[in-house]
Design an enzyme around this catalytic site. Structure first.
Site, PDB file in Angstrom:
ATOM      1  N   SER A 182       0.725  -0.991   0.259  1.00 56.96           N
ATOM      2  CA  SER A 182       0.192   0.068  -0.093  1.00 56.96           C
ATOM      3  C   SER A 182       0.785   1.143   0.065  1.00 56.96           C
ATOM      4  O   SER A 182       2.160   0.942   0.251  1.00 56.96           O
ATOM      5  CB  SER A 182      -0.660   0.091   1.023  1.00 56.96           C
ATOM      6  OG  SER A 182      -1.932   0.996   1.367  1.00 56.96           O
ATOM      7  N   TYR A 195      -2.926  -0.320  10.992  1.00 57.39           N
ATOM      8  CA  TYR A 195      -2.453  -0.716   8.830  1.00 57.39           C
ATOM      9  C   TYR A 195      -1.169   0.209   8.223  1.00 57.39           C
ATOM     10  O   TYR A 195      -0.773  -0.593   7.511  1.00 57.39           O
ATOM     11  CB  TYR A 195      -3.886  -0.216   8.518  1.00 57.39           C
ATOM     12  CG  TYR A 195      -3.584   0.027   6.889  1.00 57.39           C
ATOM     13  CD1 TYR A 195      -4.644  -0.844   6.552  1.00 57.39           C
ATOM     14  CD2 TYR A 195      -3.232   0.771   5.711  1.00 57.39           C
ATOM     15  CE1 TYR A 195      -5.196  -1.445   5.283  1.00 57.39           C
ATOM     16  CE2 TYR A 195      -3.460   0.218   4.786  1.00 57.39           C
ATOM     17  CZ  TYR A 195      -4.169  -0.806   4.490  1.00 57.39           C
ATOM     18  OH  TYR A 195      -4.691  -0.884   3.027  1.00 57.39           O
TER      19      TYR A 195
END
Length: 319
Positions: A182, A195
């Protein structure tokens, strides 16, 4: 002796600087012109066994379908069996696809399923670590269980899947491992401390593994690290896309498959995000913080809702 050592270090630094400069030039050319437009030969994966985690929905589903259209044998792995069956039904009727229900955060279940896959389908040649979840809360609002769960799925699953399927690749010096990380794996973001930590870890895992394979002369095993920004899969439902960045999962899936066929080491999507990361590491910290504030990155998670899911299903995500 000290002069000799100094010259040795100086030459090493100059060599690294030369490689860095040439790397920037090559990277910039690739940024402007992807390999497929340079008529670079793309590898044929027909008949190869491709395993995709998080294949029951979203990006994982689209990746499984795209790989099947290239005549690959696709192994679908997810905790959501109904979702995988739906993915399989969307494939070409002639496509070879196998469904395996598994919680990828549980190493024993991963190892058990891996043995079954090897016995029933064959040796996995392309492993796509895609399953992931997001909590989307401020640090002090995160539950302890939630933090552990996100690390187990977004990070530790990469270790368990790698330990399960890399040995066969090492033996034949052939294979490909893909990690869907990501933008949050290379840049910290608010309301995403867990995250970001999980994705930073996934990025570090892939970078370290690449160096290990290089040191062992396993040049036949390819690694592709993918760092996308927001994807409209529903996992980040309710957020305000910063810099109007919101990609379709179809576009991202296509780019990932192309990266596999072209054996690209690192992919950031959209491509102009390379510039953002370059600025992050070259601009003064205060300037970077001002950019984050002016671009909407500080507030984009304020209206986060997320995708409604049943139980603790492995969600296909990208950020």
């Amino acid at each position: 002796m000290e002069i000799a050592r100094f010259l040795e270090v100086f030459l090493a630094v100059m060599s690294a600087f030369h490689l860095m400069l040439s790397g920037y030039i090559v990277g910039f050319i690739k940024f402007l012109i992807p390999d497929r437009f340079l008529c670079k030969r793309r590898k044929d994966i027909s008949g190869q066994i491709v395993l995709v985690t998080g294949a029951g929905s979203g990006l994982g589903r689209l990746l499984a379908i795209e790989f099947s259209e290239l005549d690959a044998i696709v192994v679908l792995v997810d905790i959501n069996k109904n979702g995988m069956n739906e993915t399989k039904s969307l494939m070409n009727s002639l496509a070879k696809a196998y469904v395996y229900e598994c919680d990828v955060s549980n190493r024993q279940k991963v190892y058990e399923v891996a043995k079954r896959i090897k016995a029933e389908v064959g040796k996995v040649e392309i492993l796509v670590n895609n399953a992931g979840i997001v909590n989307g809360k401020r640090f002090l609002e995160l539950s302890d269980d939630g933090i552990e769960r996100i690390m187990q799925i977004n990070t530790m699953a990469h270790f368990w899947m790698g330990k399960a399927f890399l040995p066969d690749m090492m033996q034949s010096n052939k294979g490909h491992i893909v990690s869907i990380a990501s933008l949050a794996g290379v840049s910290g973001l608010p309301n995403l401390t867990d995250y970001c930590a999980s994705k930073f870890a996934a990025v570090g895992f892939m970078e370290s593994l690449k160096l290990e394979l290089d040191a062992q002369k396993k040049d036949g095993i390819k690694l592709t690290l993918v760092c996308p920004s927001l994807i409209s899969t529903g996992l980040f439902e309710g957020t305000k896309p910063p810099l109007t960045v919101l990609m379709t999962p179809e576009y991202v899936a296509s780019e990932i498959v192309n990266a596999v066929l072209e054996e690209t080491d690192f992919v950031m999507l959209p491509r102009w995000m390379y510039i953002i990361i370059l600025l992050k590491w070259t601009m003064p910290r205060r300037a970077v913080e001002r950019f984050y504030a002016n671009s909407g990155l500080l507030e984009f998670m304020d209206t986060f809702k997320g995708r409604a899911t049943k139980n603790n299903s492995n969600q296909t995500q990208k950020m």
